[in-house]
Design a protein around this motif. Structure first.
Motif, PDB file in Angstrom:
ATOM      1  N   ARG A   1       0.974  -1.255   0.112  1.00  0.00           N
ATOM      2  CA  ARG A   1       0.130   0.065  -0.058  1.00  0.00           C
ATOM      3  C   ARG A   1       0.756   1.144  -0.047  1.00  0.00           C
ATOM      4  NH1 ARG A   1      -4.408  -1.998   4.563  1.00  0.00           N
ATOM      5  NH2 ARG A   1      -2.555  -1.967   5.858  1.00  0.00           N
ATOM      6  N   GLY A   2       0.612   2.029  -1.097  1.00  0.00           N
ATOM      7  CA  GLY A   2       1.684   3.033  -1.126  1.00  0.00           C
ATOM      8  C   GLY A   2       2.272   3.265  -2.340  1.00  0.00           C
ATOM      9  N   PRO A   3       2.567   4.321  -3.028  1.00  0.00           N
ATOM     10  CA  PRO A   3       3.182   4.557  -4.166  1.00  0.00           C
ATOM     11  C   PRO A   3       4.683   3.739  -4.380  1.00  0.00           C
ATOM     12  CG  PRO A   3       2.967   6.678  -3.731  1.00  0.00           C
ATOM     13  CD  PRO A   3       2.529   5.804  -2.387  1.00  0.00           C
ATOM     14  N   ALA A   4       4.914   3.000  -5.392  1.00  0.00           N
ATOM     15  CA  ALA A   4       6.063   2.056  -5.545  1.00  0.00           C
ATOM     16  C   ALA A   4       6.599   2.289  -6.929  1.00  0.00           C
ATOM     17  CB  ALA A   4       5.588   0.799  -4.958  1.00  0.00           C
ATOM     18  N   SER A   5       6.605   3.274  -7.566  1.00  0.00           N
ATOM     19  CA  SER A   5       6.950   3.379  -9.051  1.00  0.00           C
ATOM     20  C   SER A   5       8.740   3.090  -9.171  1.00  0.00           C
ATOM     21  CB  SER A   5       6.919   4.689  -9.491  1.00  0.00           C
ATOM     22  OG  SER A   5       5.371   4.782  -9.880  1.00  0.00           O
ATOM     23  N   GLY A   6       9.130   3.548  -7.699  1.00  0.00           N
ATOM     24  CA  GLY A   6      10.795   3.413  -7.972  1.00  0.00           C
ATOM     25  C   GLY A   6      11.183   1.953  -7.856  1.00  0.00           C
TER      26      GLY A   6
ATOM     27  N   ALA B   1       2.109   2.427 -10.644  1.00  0.00           N
ATOM     28  CA  ALA B   1       2.343   1.961  -9.047  1.00  0.00           C
ATOM     29  C   ALA B   1       2.276   3.252  -8.293  1.00  0.00           C
ATOM     30  CB  ALA B   1       3.453   1.330  -8.755  1.00  0.00           C
ATOM     31  N   VAL B   2       1.023   4.195  -8.615  1.00  0.00           N
ATOM     32  CA  VAL B   2       0.844   5.283  -7.893  1.00  0.00           C
ATOM     33  C   VAL B   2       0.061   5.003  -6.405  1.00  0.00           C
ATOM     34  CG1 VAL B   2      -0.348   7.513  -8.059  1.00  0.00           C
ATOM     35  CG2 VAL B   2       0.515   6.583 -10.142  1.00  0.00           C
ATOM     36  N   GLY B   3      -0.964   3.913  -6.510  1.00  0.00           N
ATOM     37  CA  GLY B   3      -1.440   3.677  -5.511  1.00  0.00           C
ATOM     38  C   GLY B   3      -0.585   2.498  -4.498  1.00  0.00           C
ATOM     39  N   GLY B   4      -0.234   1.609  -5.263  1.00  0.00           N
ATOM     40  CA  GLY B   4       0.509   0.585  -4.939  1.00  0.00           C
ATOM     41  C   GLY B   4       0.697  -0.654  -5.796  1.00  0.00           C
ATOM     42  N   VAL B   5       0.998  -1.737  -5.346  1.00  0.00           N
ATOM     43  CA  VAL B   5       1.025  -3.027  -5.947  1.00  0.00           C
ATOM     44  C   VAL B   5       0.451  -4.181  -5.489  1.00  0.00           C
ATOM     45  CG1 VAL B   5       2.719  -4.701  -6.958  1.00  0.00           C
ATOM     46  CG2 VAL B   5       3.444  -2.104  -6.583  1.00  0.00           C
TER      47      VAL B   5
ATOM     48  N   GLY C   1       7.953   8.996 -23.436  1.00  0.00           N
ATOM     49  CA  GLY C   1       9.176   9.552 -22.996  1.00  0.00           C
ATOM     50  C   GLY C   1       9.931   8.831 -21.732  1.00  0.00           C
ATOM     51  N   GLY C   2      10.733   9.577 -21.020  1.00  0.00           N
ATOM     52  CA  GLY C   2      11.493   9.021 -19.778  1.00  0.00           C
ATOM     53  C   GLY C   2      11.028   9.722 -18.526  1.00  0.00           C
ATOM     54  N   PHE C   3      11.234   8.590 -17.401  1.00  0.00           N
ATOM     55  CA  PHE C   3      10.687   9.047 -16.151  1.00  0.00           C
ATOM     56  C   PHE C   3      11.737   8.399 -15.328  1.00  0.00           C
ATOM     57  CE2 PHE C   3       6.821  10.089 -18.199  1.00  0.00           C
ATOM     58  CZ  PHE C   3       6.115  11.063 -17.816  1.00  0.00           C
ATOM     59  N   THR C   4      11.996   9.272 -14.175  1.00  0.00           N
ATOM     60  CA  THR C   4      12.894   8.710 -13.131  1.00  0.00           C
ATOM     61  C   THR C   4      12.183   8.760 -11.737  1.00  0.00           C
ATOM     62  OG1 THR C   4      15.069   9.615 -14.157  1.00  0.00           O
ATOM     63  CG2 THR C   4      15.229   8.952 -11.890  1.00  0.00           C
ATOM     64  N   THR C   5      12.176   7.788 -10.890  1.00  0.00           N
ATOM     65  CA  THR C   5      11.272   7.968  -9.864  1.00  0.00           C
ATOM     66  C   THR C   5      12.175   7.019  -8.935  1.00  0.00           C
ATOM     67  OG1 THR C   5      10.086   5.689 -10.581  1.00  0.00           O
ATOM     68  CG2 THR C   5       8.955   7.815 -10.714  1.00  0.00           C
TER      69      THR C   5
ATOM     70  N   ALA D   1       9.155   8.264   1.773  1.00  0.00           N
ATOM     71  CA  ALA D   1       8.756   8.970   0.941  1.00  0.00           C
ATOM     72  C   ALA D   1       9.053   8.655  -0.548  1.00  0.00           C
ATOM     73  CB  ALA D   1       9.505  10.292   1.441  1.00  0.00           C
ATOM     74  N   GLY D   2       8.460   8.971  -1.524  1.00  0.00           N
ATOM     75  CA  GLY D   2       8.806   8.502  -2.904  1.00  0.00           C
ATOM     76  C   GLY D   2       7.921   9.319  -3.903  1.00  0.00           C
ATOM     77  N   THR D   3       8.455   9.163  -5.177  1.00  0.00           N
ATOM     78  CA  THR D   3       7.919   9.746  -6.463  1.00  0.00           C
ATOM     79  C   THR D   3       7.340   8.594  -7.353  1.00  0.00           C
ATOM     80  OG1 THR D   3       9.724   9.527  -7.389  1.00  0.00           O
ATOM     81  CG2 THR D   3       9.413  11.601  -6.109  1.00  0.00           C
ATOM     82  N   SER D   4       5.953   8.890  -7.862  1.00  0.00           N
ATOM     83  CA  SER D   4       5.596   7.957  -8.655  1.00  0.00           C
ATOM     84  C   SER D   4       5.067   8.671 -10.177  1.00  0.00           C
ATOM     85  CB  SER D   4       4.272   7.434  -7.964  1.00  0.00           C
ATOM     86  OG  SER D   4       3.432   8.383  -7.670  1.00  0.00           O
ATOM     87  N   PHE D   5       4.742   7.830 -11.277  1.00  0.00           N
ATOM     88  CA  PHE D   5       4.204   8.289 -12.389  1.00  0.00           C
ATOM     89  C   PHE D   5       3.035   7.023 -12.848  1.00  0.00           C
ATOM     90  CE2 PHE D   5       7.335   5.767 -14.292  1.00  0.00           C
ATOM     91  CZ  PHE D   5       6.900   5.580 -15.611  1.00  0.00           C
ATOM     92  N   ARG D   6       2.304   7.818 -13.878  1.00  0.00           N
ATOM     93  CA  ARG D   6       1.310   6.581 -14.526  1.00  0.00           C
ATOM     94  C   ARG D   6       1.169   7.033 -15.707  1.00  0.00           C
ATOM     95  NH1 ARG D   6      -3.810   5.470 -16.439  1.00  0.00           N
ATOM     96  NH2 ARG D   6      -5.012   6.885 -15.882  1.00  0.00           N
TER      97      ARG D   6
END
Length: 634
Positions: free
Chosen positions: A145-150, A156-160, A400-404, A423-428
């Motif tokens: 539960r929680g962002p996990a794009s890293g 993975a904005v809400g979780g996995v 394009g490219g994203f770094t999380t 703490a973290g960053t995410s994208f979809r």
């Protein structure tokens, strides 16, 4: 639609969080899953992509194990996730109908869903079809539960959510069961598993049918209502085979197929000027999902373990009437992952992942895209302190490219009490539908980006455990359906379209715990959520401000009885507020022989009127009775 009382909601979240943090022992009657029912420390994979003791995780992870799945009495994967992991479920009717799932208030397609390490779901819709999955084929479920794009990239904005199918071990074991229920419902399953001479094997097959009820309520404003019963047929099969040529090395192959044929209510519309609706055709959703995978995992040295996995997944849908429209998406994934033990309590993870997606349909041209990802992760244990950091770079041919990344730590104040922060960053990235679906998609849709922070505390002493987590997730360019009531945002001829919300804030608190007293087990999950559009102040539609699930079970070893109550708060919808409701489920078993047990359950025992989505209806009271066999005994 404006929130009815946002300040009251925030005050409730703050009060609940403060209470949990100050008085954790009082949460001993609350639980997520059965993680406190064993003195052993369970191992999970989802938090780091490598096996890790659940007690050492920095993230908020729920493990729903095999015994919990078997004894829950739940009717579906969706219900298990709602009861034990706190997901809010949206369903276009009863069992077998299309189901959405909201984790920490994010959209359905903002949660990654995997089976045995492979992303599943439609690349056009961007979501997994839980309604096509059977609980009988599942060994356990892990929910982050929680962002996990890293670690997991886009979505993975809400979780996995990772589902693990059964794997063979020990002597041959055979399990099977049959059951019948109201609404002319029937189900049967058969499975075998074992290991011998370096080989392990597991296979299962299950079938479920039900006549159901009309998925739409009478007099709906869209003109979809048809008084016929909207039933479903579902068949699920899995097979896994592994070979261990030497200690520490395993080669495996697996395959699964799920087929769903579900009736639903909709309408065909005539031409101008009246555009009259005709709901009489037999609308059906015929969905077939297939997954084939090959993998190798080996310990190449005391400090190096490598994993290679190649998978192929197909999501083939034909929906509508009288001439159903076909949509077929293909996902091919290749992963090379390496875990390096820098020290006994320190690990470095390095991985490469390639995902190729293709979509075919009669209303769109063939669409293709691919994504290359490079992943680095670190976990370390320094006495009472645990550290975790993840960094991932995604290069998509479409957007394009994203770094999380993410950074987290936990600290054990005592043997029983641990605090943690993450703490973290995410994208979809937008789905094919968001971009290209006729009269809906827009090619200028931007990917979502999120920034999150969460604080948590975990307490465990003997047969009692509890936890509390507070979180805040700021999402920019949230991708949603834009009804465009003023006709200014969508192209001409569109009845609404995909759109971006400038900024949205998702914040809330989750309280969990577990307690066992003699033959009694208590379980629950309490969630508070404040999800709103920052630009308008309106609550995001279909999000309940609170949801609670409480379970009580009594087990003598020969017979058991239990009850679960799930309470869902009021929710705003596009056409009006949806009322809150509570569901009472009852269950009982009798082990009349070591390998046999009689099972009975009553779902929605209070016969509550359920409106999961505006104008749709769920089932009323439903009783089931069945018998189950397990060669090894229960």
């Amino acid at each position: 639609m404006q929130a009815s009382s946002p300040r009251a909601t925030l005050r409730a979240v703050a009060r609940a969080s403060a209470t949990a943090l100050v008085a954790l022992p009082a949460l001993s009657i609350l639980a997520t899953s059965a993680f406190a029912q064993s003195s052993l420390d369970p191992v999970v994979v989802i938090g780091t992509r490598e096996p890790q003791a659940l007690s050492k995780s920095v993230a908020d992870i729920v493990l729903i194990d095999r015994d919990t799945l078997r004894d829950s009495g739940a009717a579906s994967v969706e219900e298990v996730l709602r009861r034990y992991a706190g997901l809010q479920i949206l369903q276009n009717g009863g069992p077998g109908q299309t189901a959405g799932y909201l984790l920490r208030g994010t959209n359905t397609n903002s949660t990654v869903v995997m089976i045995d390490g492979l992303r599943i779901g439609s690349a056009t819709l961007g979501q997994a079809a839980f309604e096509a999955l059977s609980l009988d084929q599942i060994e356990r479920i892990e929910v982050l539960r929680g962002p996990a794009s890293g670690l997991y990239g886009s979505d993975a904005v809400g979780g996995v959510i990772q589902i693990f199918t059964k794997r063979g071990q020990g002597p041959l074991n055979i399990t099977s069961g049959v059951a019948v229920g109201e609404y002319d419902s029937r189900k049967a399953d058969f499975a075998l598993s074992g290991a011998q001479a370096g080989f392990d094997y597991a296979a299962s097959i299950g079938r479920e049918t039900s006549d159901g009820v009309s998925s739409i309520r009478p007099n709906d404003r869209s003109g979809y209502y048809n008084p016929d019963r909207d039933g479903f047929r579902r068949t699920a099969a899995t097979a896994r085979l592994g070979f261990t040529p030497a200690d520490g090395h395993r080669i495996g192959i697996s395959a699964s197929q799920n087929k769903l044929n579900a009736q639903y209510d909709s309408a065909n519309f005539g031409g101008p000027p009246d555009y009259l609706s005709d709901p009489t055709p037999d609308f059906r959703n015929r969905l077939t999902t297939r997954v084939v995978s090959a993998d190798y995992r080996g310990t190449l040295s005391p400090i190096w373990t490598t994993t290679v996995q190649v998978t192929h997944g197909i999501d083939d849908s034909r929906a509508g009437a009288p001439d159903p429209l076909p949509f077929k998406t293909t996902r091919d994934q290749a992963t090379w992952q390496n875990a390096l033990r820098l020290a006994p309590d320190q690990q470095l993870l390095l991985a490469y992942e390639r995902l190729s997606e293709k979509a075919d349909g009669v209303v769109t041209d063939t669409l293709k895209r691919h994504n290359d990802a490079y992943i680095a992760g670190y976990t370390g244990q320094f006495g009472a302190t645990s550290l975790q950091g993840n960094l991932r770079r995604d290069e998509s041919s479409a957007y394009g490219g994203f770094t999380t990344g993410s950074l987290g730590a936990s600290y054990a104040l005592t043997e029983a009490l641990k605090v943690r922060a993450l703490a973290g960053t995410s994208f979809r990235g937008p789905t094919f539908n968001d971009l290209y679906y006729p009269f809906y998609g827009r090619d200028n849709i931007q990917p979502e980006r999120g920034r999150s922070i969460e604080l948590g505390v975990n307490w465990r002493s003997g047969a009692t455990s509890a936890s509390a987590t507070v979180y805040r997730n700021k999402v920019r360019d949230l991708i949603v359906y834009n009804p465009d009531p003023n006709g200014t945002d969508c192209p001409a001829g569109y009845f609404g379209c995909a759109g971006n919300i400038g900024h949205a804030t998702l914040k809330g608190a989750t309280l969990t715990g577990a307690h066992r007293l003699g033959n009694w087990n208590f379980a629950a999950n309490v969630d508070f959520l404040d999800a709103k559009n920052d630009e308008t102040g309106a609550r995001l539609i279909r999000r309940a401000a609170h949801q609670e699930s409480v379970s009580v079970d009594y087990d003598t070893g020969v017979w058991s009885a239990g009850a679960s109550v799930t309470d869902i708060g009021k929710r705003p919808d596009a056409a009006g507020n949806l009322g809150g409701y509570a569901l009472l489920d009852l269950r009982a078993t009798w082990r009349f022989l070591p390998q046999w047990r009689l099972e009975a359950k009553v779902l929605n025992a209070a016969d509550r009127d359920v409106e999961p989505v505006y104008s749709y209806q769920g089932l009323g009271r439903q009783a089931w009775i069945g018998v189950r066999y397990d060669m090894k005994g229960f």
